[in-house]
Write a protein that holds these residues in place. Sequence first.
Motif, PDB file in Angstrom:
ATOM      1  N   PHE A 392       0.849  -1.755  -0.117  1.00 45.21           N
ATOM      2  CA  PHE A 392       0.243  -0.005   0.078  1.00 45.21           C
ATOM      3  C   PHE A 392       0.696   1.074   0.040  1.00 45.21           C
ATOM      4  CE2 PHE A 392      -3.946  -2.724   2.007  1.00 45.21           C
ATOM      5  CZ  PHE A 392      -4.140  -2.494   0.936  1.00 45.21           C
ATOM      6  N   VAL A 393       0.372   1.891  -1.431  1.00 44.60           N
ATOM      7  CA  VAL A 393       1.787   2.959  -1.237  1.00 44.60           C
ATOM      8  C   VAL A 393       1.221   4.369  -1.973  1.00 44.60           C
ATOM      9  CG1 VAL A 393       2.994   2.070  -3.106  1.00 44.60           C
ATOM     10  CG2 VAL A 393       4.157   4.220  -1.858  1.00 44.60           C
ATOM     11  N   ASP A 394       0.682   5.642  -1.433  1.00 47.68           N
ATOM     12  CA  ASP A 394       0.278   6.510  -2.885  1.00 47.68           C
ATOM     13  C   ASP A 394       1.518   7.203  -3.762  1.00 47.68           C
ATOM     14  OD1 ASP A 394      -0.919   8.610  -3.084  1.00 47.68           O
ATOM     15  OD2 ASP A 394      -1.295  10.180  -1.825  1.00 47.68           O
ATOM     16  N   LEU A 395       1.078   6.219  -4.954  1.00 46.91           N
ATOM     17  CA  LEU A 395       2.352   6.687  -5.753  1.00 46.91           C
ATOM     18  C   LEU A 395       2.056   7.454  -6.783  1.00 46.91           C
ATOM     19  CD1 LEU A 395       2.271   2.639  -7.287  1.00 46.91           C
ATOM     20  CD2 LEU A 395       3.612   3.443  -5.994  1.00 46.91           C
ATOM     21  N   ASP A 396       1.281   8.248  -6.681  1.00 46.75           N
ATOM     22  CA  ASP A 396       0.920   9.343  -7.375  1.00 46.75           C
ATOM     23  C   ASP A 396       0.268  10.825  -6.482  1.00 46.75           C
ATOM     24  OD1 ASP A 396      -1.755   8.718  -6.576  1.00 46.75           O
ATOM     25  OD2 ASP A 396      -2.759   8.395  -8.410  1.00 46.75           O
ATOM     26  N   ASN A 397       0.537  10.789  -5.604  1.00 47.85           N
ATOM     27  CA  ASN A 397       0.830  11.651  -4.229  1.00 47.85           C
ATOM     28  C   ASN A 397      -0.745  12.265  -4.347  1.00 47.85           C
ATOM     29  OD1 ASN A 397       3.437  11.456  -3.221  1.00 47.85           O
ATOM     30  ND2 ASN A 397       4.105  12.684  -5.461  1.00 47.85           N
ATOM     31  N   ASP A 398      -1.564  11.608  -4.252  1.00 45.88           N
ATOM     32  CA  ASP A 398      -3.627  12.507  -4.600  1.00 45.88           C
ATOM     33  C   ASP A 398      -3.393  12.262  -3.231  1.00 45.88           C
ATOM     34  OD1 ASP A 398      -3.126   9.389  -4.373  1.00 45.88           O
ATOM     35  OD2 ASP A 398      -5.238   9.610  -6.325  1.00 45.88           O
ATOM     36  N   GLY A 399      -3.030  11.576  -2.060  1.00 41.75           N
ATOM     37  CA  GLY A 399      -3.703  11.304  -1.158  1.00 41.75           C
ATOM     38  C   GLY A 399      -3.479  10.174  -0.607  1.00 41.75           C
ATOM     39  N   ASN A 400      -4.394   9.334  -1.642  1.00 42.88           N
ATOM     40  CA  ASN A 400      -4.611   7.439  -1.494  1.00 42.88           C
ATOM     41  C   ASN A 400      -3.988   7.459  -2.103  1.00 42.88           C
ATOM     42  OD1 ASN A 400      -7.015   8.531  -0.847  1.00 42.88           O
ATOM     43  ND2 ASN A 400      -7.616   9.709  -3.323  1.00 42.88           N
ATOM     44  N   LYS A 401      -3.783   5.992  -1.305  1.00 38.95           N
ATOM     45  CA  LYS A 401      -2.976   4.823  -1.342  1.00 38.95           C
ATOM     46  C   LYS A 401      -3.490   3.910  -2.238  1.00 38.95           C
ATOM     47  CE  LYS A 401      -1.607   4.441   3.719  1.00 38.95           C
ATOM     48  NZ  LYS A 401      -2.746   5.850   4.114  1.00 38.95           N
ATOM     49  N   ASP A 402      -2.020   3.780  -2.716  1.00 40.74           N
ATOM     50  CA  ASP A 402      -2.714   2.968  -4.708  1.00 40.74           C
ATOM     51  C   ASP A 402      -1.506   1.341  -3.666  1.00 40.74           C
ATOM     52  OD1 ASP A 402      -3.227   5.048  -6.602  1.00 40.74           O
ATOM     53  OD2 ASP A 402      -1.251   5.305  -5.808  1.00 40.74           O
ATOM     54  N   LEU A 403      -2.526   0.377  -4.737  1.00 37.38           N
ATOM     55  CA  LEU A 403      -2.028  -1.244  -4.010  1.00 37.38           C
ATOM     56  C   LEU A 403      -0.701  -1.315  -5.002  1.00 37.38           C
ATOM     57  CD1 LEU A 403      -1.767  -3.487  -2.645  1.00 37.38           C
ATOM     58  CD2 LEU A 403      -3.920  -4.197  -3.505  1.00 37.38           C
ATOM     59  N   PHE A 404       0.483  -1.380  -5.012  1.00 37.58           N
ATOM     60  CA  PHE A 404       1.441  -2.894  -5.991  1.00 37.58           C
ATOM     61  C   PHE A 404       1.785  -4.110  -6.019  1.00 37.58           C
ATOM     62  CE2 PHE A 404       5.432  -4.241  -6.606  1.00 37.58           C
ATOM     63  CZ  PHE A 404       6.032  -3.695  -8.540  1.00 37.58           C
ATOM     64  N   VAL A 405       1.205  -4.747  -6.628  1.00 37.77           N
ATOM     65  CA  VAL A 405       1.651  -6.223  -6.350  1.00 37.77           C
ATOM     66  C   VAL A 405       3.107  -6.812  -7.351  1.00 37.77           C
ATOM     67  CG1 VAL A 405       0.082  -8.658  -7.174  1.00 37.77           C
ATOM     68  CG2 VAL A 405      -0.675  -6.860  -5.766  1.00 37.77           C
ATOM     69  N   SER A 406       3.319  -7.741  -6.634  1.00 38.35           N
ATOM     70  CA  SER A 406       4.637  -8.191  -7.184  1.00 38.35           C
ATOM     71  C   SER A 406       4.477 -10.205  -7.505  1.00 38.35           C
ATOM     72  CB  SER A 406       5.879  -8.195  -6.413  1.00 38.35           C
ATOM     73  OG  SER A 406       5.717  -9.178  -5.415  1.00 38.35           O
ATOM     74  N   ASN A 407       4.108 -10.209  -8.669  1.00 41.42           N
ATOM     75  CA  ASN A 407       4.200 -11.734  -8.778  1.00 41.42           C
ATOM     76  C   ASN A 407       4.646 -12.530  -9.961  1.00 41.42           C
ATOM     77  OD1 ASN A 407       3.018 -10.262 -11.505  1.00 41.42           O
ATOM     78  ND2 ASN A 407       0.417 -10.617 -11.425  1.00 41.42           N
ATOM     79  N   GLY A 408       4.483 -13.812 -10.022  1.00 38.13           N
ATOM     80  CA  GLY A 408       5.060 -13.959 -11.270  1.00 38.13           C
ATOM     81  C   GLY A 408       5.771 -15.241 -11.193  1.00 38.13           C
ATOM     82  N   ILE A 409       6.019 -16.161 -11.522  1.00 36.11           N
ATOM     83  CA  ILE A 409       7.068 -17.877 -10.157  1.00 36.11           C
ATOM     84  C   ILE A 409       7.283 -18.697 -12.166  1.00 36.11           C
ATOM     85  CG2 ILE A 409       4.657 -19.356 -10.823  1.00 36.11           C
ATOM     86  CD1 ILE A 409       6.900 -20.253  -7.891  1.00 36.11           C
ATOM     87  N   PHE A 410       8.523 -18.723 -12.356  1.00 38.81           N
ATOM     88  CA  PHE A 410       9.496 -19.633 -12.744  1.00 38.81           C
ATOM     89  C   PHE A 410       8.251 -21.517 -12.631  1.00 38.81           C
ATOM     90  CE2 PHE A 410      12.826 -22.192 -14.631  1.00 38.81           C
ATOM     91  CZ  PHE A 410      13.224 -21.676 -15.699  1.00 38.81           C
ATOM     92  N   ARG A 411       8.469 -21.425 -14.083  1.00 35.71           N
ATOM     93  CA  ARG A 411       8.010 -23.491 -14.185  1.00 35.71           C
ATOM     94  C   ARG A 411       6.238 -23.455 -14.566  1.00 35.71           C
ATOM     95  NH1 ARG A 411      12.969 -27.155 -13.930  1.00 35.71           N
ATOM     96  NH2 ARG A 411      13.846 -26.342 -15.615  1.00 35.71           N
ATOM     97  N   ARG A 412       5.836 -22.412 -12.926  1.00 37.52           N
ATOM     98  CA  ARG A 412       4.770 -22.583 -12.389  1.00 37.52           C
ATOM     99  C   ARG A 412       3.999 -24.108 -12.410  1.00 37.52           C
ATOM    100  NH1 ARG A 412       0.060 -19.360 -12.642  1.00 37.52           N
ATOM    101  NH2 ARG A 412       0.851 -17.764 -14.879  1.00 37.52           N
ATOM    102  N   PRO A 413       4.154 -24.210 -10.811  1.00 42.94           N
ATOM    103  CA  PRO A 413       4.405 -25.599 -10.721  1.00 42.94           C
ATOM    104  C   PRO A 413       3.007 -26.053 -10.125  1.00 42.94           C
ATOM    105  CG  PRO A 413       5.900 -24.258  -8.609  1.00 42.94           C
ATOM    106  CD  PRO A 413       5.105 -23.611 -10.037  1.00 42.94           C
ATOM    107  N   ASN A 414       1.924 -25.478 -10.105  1.00 38.17           N
ATOM    108  CA  ASN A 414       0.481 -26.023 -10.254  1.00 38.17           C
ATOM    109  C   ASN A 414      -0.420 -26.307 -11.779  1.00 38.17           C
ATOM    110  OD1 ASN A 414       0.239 -23.262 -11.193  1.00 38.17           O
ATOM    111  ND2 ASN A 414      -1.491 -22.979  -9.492  1.00 38.17           N
ATOM    112  N   ASP A 415       0.981 -25.908 -12.661  1.00 34.14           N
ATOM    113  CA  ASP A 415       0.297 -26.114 -14.421  1.00 34.14           C
ATOM    114  C   ASP A 415      -0.294 -27.577 -13.940  1.00 34.14           C
ATOM    115  OD1 ASP A 415      -0.535 -26.435 -17.323  1.00 34.14           O
ATOM    116  OD2 ASP A 415       0.852 -24.244 -17.186  1.00 34.14           O
ATOM    117  N   LEU A 416      -0.946 -28.303 -14.457  1.00 34.02           N
ATOM    118  CA  LEU A 416      -1.781 -29.808 -14.365  1.00 34.02           C
ATOM    119  C   LEU A 416      -0.994 -30.127 -15.855  1.00 34.02           C
ATOM    120  CD1 LEU A 416      -5.817 -28.383 -14.032  1.00 34.02           C
ATOM    121  CD2 LEU A 416      -4.344 -29.930 -12.910  1.00 34.02           C
TER     122      LEU A 416
END
Length: 417
Positions: A392-416
């Motif tokens: 949670f961080v206000d990235l554009d300084n408008d007084g509202n907190k934005d949400l940054f999400v980091s994602n991704g994984i190598f080889r996707r182990p849960n792939d069927l």
Amino acid sequence: MNIKPFLILLWIGTIFSCRQETPIPPLFEKLASEKTNITFENTLVEEPLFNSINYLYFYDGGGVAVGDINNDGLADIYFTANMNSNRLYLNKGNFQFEDITETAGVGGGTQGWTTGATMADVNGDGFLDIYVCRSNYLDRRGANQLFINNGDLTFTEQARKYGLDHTGLSRQAAFFDYDLDGDLDMYLLNHSVHSKNTYGDTSLRKITDKEAGDKLYKNVDGFFVDVTTEAGIYESILGYGLGVAVGDINGDGYPDIYISNDFHENDYLYYNNGDGTFTEALTNSMGHVSNSSMGNDMADFNNDGLLDIVVLDMLPEKEEILKSSVNFDSYDIYNLKLQFGYYHQLRRNMLQLNRGPAIDDNNALKVPYDLFSEIGQLANIHATDWSWAPLFVDLDNDGNKDLFVSNGIFRRPNDLE
């Protein structure tokens, strides 16, 4: 019919439609390593013994800590590498950095599997120190490390001196003053690994596991004492800790703790009782939580004065990935977990909106805990694929907190497939 006004309006409309709007510049710019001098890479090499089959968190990556280690007003960066040396980059200004790992003495070696890093002024001398978590599993063995800042861009490893040389399955550390005595204490987040001993009902929470169980350390005159049991913190093999956040949730002046646990164990919501103990009361505060809980963050995102909580999971955004991945528990498994004492868990991101304490018609407190409404789907943040850390961080300084999400994984182990 007088067509002149119509033609004039058409002509004016054509002028306005051809007018090009000034493009809005992007909020961020990606900088190349040639400019920043940051060349760090967390390179993984699968080995016959140590790989994603034998260690389920092989592809989770490592942690990064950002802070001003020399008090020059510029944020420096410490990267952890699972299999190689960690790296410390000194900020020289203008987004240019210098690798000072060797002279600073913070490489850490390669004995254990490094998982996370925290910067905090552990000894209260005005300089940020660095705590490094390591996971000890199979042939990877090495205690956690505490690099004390000498104040001259060098560090000395002193984890044993401070009582923080835990050897186990560590993930992350949070330094905070839980007893309000003026010094930093520490919550150590550890994680279990799959074994036959982890499959059982919630009575397993009462059985201590020295490697997988979380730890709470009290700072006593500069030395950290393990107070996990007496503080009421779970220290069992059920803890698959992947995220820890600290904040005063119920506004009583004492910091509380939220722990996100992977797999079948519930998340933990520890309310600080103000007497050195905590009460775990997730089921009193929340109607349901995520299943494969990853990272979490705590902040007042709607500016109402109450701390809210976001917890990440693994629900894919794209339909084809959703259909080709192992995702939800079957109805039978869901009910079986409930019978074993586990809580309502759904495999998607959770945004827990803090509604404050429960008050009855006479304005009296009904329960001593805050109540949350889960609004992840309403807020359209519930599906961000295989996600790790939210911020949670206000990235554009408008007084509202934005949400940054980091994602991704190598080889996707849960792939069927």
